[in-house]
Structures are given as C-alpha cells and as structure tokens.
Design an enzyme around this catalytic site. Structure first.
Site, PDB file in Angstrom:
ATOM      1  N   HIS A  36       0.822  -1.207   0.000  1.00  0.00           N
ATOM      2  CA  HIS A  36       0.000   0.000   0.000  1.00  0.00           C
ATOM      3  C   HIS A  36       0.852   1.252   0.000  1.00  0.00           C
ATOM      4  O   HIS A  36       2.022   1.221   0.361  1.00  0.00           O
ATOM      5  CB  HIS A  36      -0.894   0.004   1.245  1.00  0.00           C
ATOM      6  CG  HIS A  36      -0.089  -0.066   2.510  1.00  0.00           C
ATOM      7  ND1 HIS A  36       0.364  -1.272   3.023  1.00  0.00           N
ATOM      8  CD2 HIS A  36       0.393   0.890   3.332  1.00  0.00           C
ATOM      9  CE1 HIS A  36       1.075  -1.041   4.118  1.00  0.00           C
ATOM     10  NE2 HIS A  36       1.117   0.256   4.325  1.00  0.00           N
ATOM     11  N   HIS A 118       5.266   6.591  -0.773  1.00  0.00           N
ATOM     12  CA  HIS A 118       6.147   5.459  -1.075  1.00  0.00           C
ATOM     13  C   HIS A 118       5.406   4.145  -0.915  1.00  0.00           C
ATOM     14  O   HIS A 118       4.350   4.079  -0.261  1.00  0.00           O
ATOM     15  CB  HIS A 118       7.352   5.476  -0.138  1.00  0.00           C
ATOM     16  CG  HIS A 118       6.985   5.264   1.308  1.00  0.00           C
ATOM     17  ND1 HIS A 118       6.469   6.272   2.108  1.00  0.00           N
ATOM     18  CD2 HIS A 118       7.019   4.157   2.084  1.00  0.00           C
ATOM     19  CE1 HIS A 118       6.236   5.788   3.318  1.00  0.00           C
ATOM     20  NE2 HIS A 118       6.540   4.507   3.334  1.00  0.00           N
TER      21      HIS A 118
END
Lengths: 173, 173
Positions: A36, A118
């Site tokens: 995720h 990220h």
C-alpha cells in the site's frame, strides 16, 4: 471500543504482486496488510468516531479526481529507519489528499514526518541486511505508471493485521 | 488480466479477534484474509468485468437494509470437508443477498453447494486433528448477535492473500 485506523491506497494487483515478491523476504508486515501507499499513518480513534470520519472522507474523495502516479526508483529512509521503498514521484493529488486527511477537523492529529509517498518493500532489517538488500535492489530499473481511483480506511485487529472498513471512490465520494 | 474475486462480510472487530484466536492455530488461511462470512465463493473474472460487476453490486446493496445475525454454535462440514465454523442462524437478508449475488446476470456462475452462512475458525485439518479440535470447541457456549451494514468485493493476489477492491453499504449502494 478503541481502534487503530489507517488510510491507504492499494495499487494495482500487478504492482502489489511485484511488491510482495520483495516483501515476502524483506518485510515482516508482509502477512498483515497488502502492499500500500500510506495516506495517513495509523492513528487512534473510538468506534463511535467512524461515522463522522467516513462522512469527512467521502467529502475529501469527492473533491479529487482519479490520477496517475509514477514509480521511479528504489530508495531508503536510512538512517532515519531501515525502510526500503519504491519512490512515488512528486504528485499533486497525493500531496493534496495527504493534506486534506490531516486537517485539524479530522481525527488523528498531525503527521510525525513530512509526506514522502512510497510503497514499502522492506523494513525492520538489521543495518547489515539493509545495506545488502538496498545495494542490490538499487540496481533495479523501476519505471511504472498507473492510475488510482480510490482509497481505503482500515482498522487493525488484535493480531496486528488490518481489515478494510470502507472504500472511497475519487470524484464520487 | 484474469483475476479471482470473492464477496464477503467482515464481522465486527470484536468477532474477528475472537475468530482469529482459533484461526491462528487451526486455519492455514489465517494470514491470507481476515475472518469473514462468504456471500459468494471465489470466482474467475477479467479486470474488465469489474466495472459492470461493481455497478451490479451497488444495486444489490441498495435493495437490502442493514440487519443483525446471530451466532449460535460451533459446527463442522465434516465429512464433506474438515471445516470447523461458527454457525450463523438462518437469516433472511443473508439468504437474499446470496441469491442476488448468484443471479445469472452476474459473473461467477452457480454455487457448488447450498448456502450455509458461516464464519470459519478451522480448516484443512487432518481427520484426527479435526475430531480433536471439534470435540473440544463444541463444548464452547456461543451466543453472539451483531449488525451488518456492508459487504466487500475482494481480489486475490498471486501469493494467495486477498485485497479489498470495494465496499458496498447496505441501503446505500
């Protein structure tokens, strides 16, 4: 009941499979949550907060249209911590979503660090492992673009794993 | 891209934590998906099917109101298979949801078995283990009621784990 909540984007299945091929070896959270991009780090709430929170998240989702993001390279947060990640290039919508989700009116408080979008592929590595893995992954060519049209509100179970509470569709709420 | 999809209800955090205390020991799917009540078993679809499927699921969600279900005891599917589960008492809304999700117009085909709503707490046990665990769990008093106001469409990753694609709110779509 007290709950730990988080808000994330799950990237495409293809990208999740790619990230998992590294997470399997390098990320102890591998079995706790799918790959995720975190929009809002875990925060504490009461079950009773969910209703107002989800209506706020609907309003935020409505404000933003689906968008693309680009992954350009493997990076690390070392020496801050030994997290190795796929860097998401600067992205207006991601930044705006992150800001909206940290408004004072929304439960969860201010972020501890600046927002660096990220996709984690390794973490909690020893310094030696970190350097080793980072050096070899750094040589990998990353050039991937995809679109995002939703984000998810999750809650954490007692065993540390995360369950999705609700999905929010960008441009639709 | 070909995908495996499934449609489930995640019960309350409290019930998920309870189920996980058994799944941890008795269910090899423990790390792959949170505890759930299956409404439609895994089925094959193309990524391109998602758009029409999600709009069908919205319509189905809109038709049904939030409801309660009751868990009454520990049961097993043995000798069909060695699945030990918490039995969900017969429930009109669950049955209606299951039927709607298996209409001919919806991708995924007909169910292999009749619908027995349940929350799995153990599976893939040897006969010996199964009998042992079932005999001891059978003595447990189960009497739990809670409400459901949503279901989730999931897809499976290459490693066997499941990611939520979208949430559907009962009475709201």
């Amino acid at each position: 009941m007290n709950m730990k909540l988080g808000i994330v984007i799950f990237p495409s299945k293809k990208l999740q499979d790619f990230a998992n091929s590294y997470r399997k070896r390098y990320d102890p959270h591998y079995a706790l949550v799918p790959p995720h991009i975190t929009l809002k780090s875990p925060f504490d709430a009461e079950e009773g907060d969910l209703k107002s929170l989800t209506s706020q998240l609907e309003e935020i989702a409505i404000k933003h249209q689906p968008f693309s993001f680009h992954l350009s390279k493997v990076k690390t947060f070392h020496p801050l911590n030994n997290v190795i990640y796929l860097k998401v290039d600067p992205n207006e919508t991601l930044t705006a979503l992150n800001e909206d989700l940290h408004e004072d009116s929304i439960i969860g408080g201010k972020p501890e660090y600046g927002f660096v979008p990220h996709l984690t592929i390794g973490q909690k590595l020893s310094n030696l492992e970190h350097d080793d893995v980072y050096n070899s992954l750094q040589m990998m060519d990353v050039d991937h673009e995809e679109t995002v049209d939703r984000f998810h509100l999750l809650y954490q179970l007692e065993n540390g794993s995360w369950t999705v509470y609700e999905t929010f569709l960008l441009g639709k709420g």
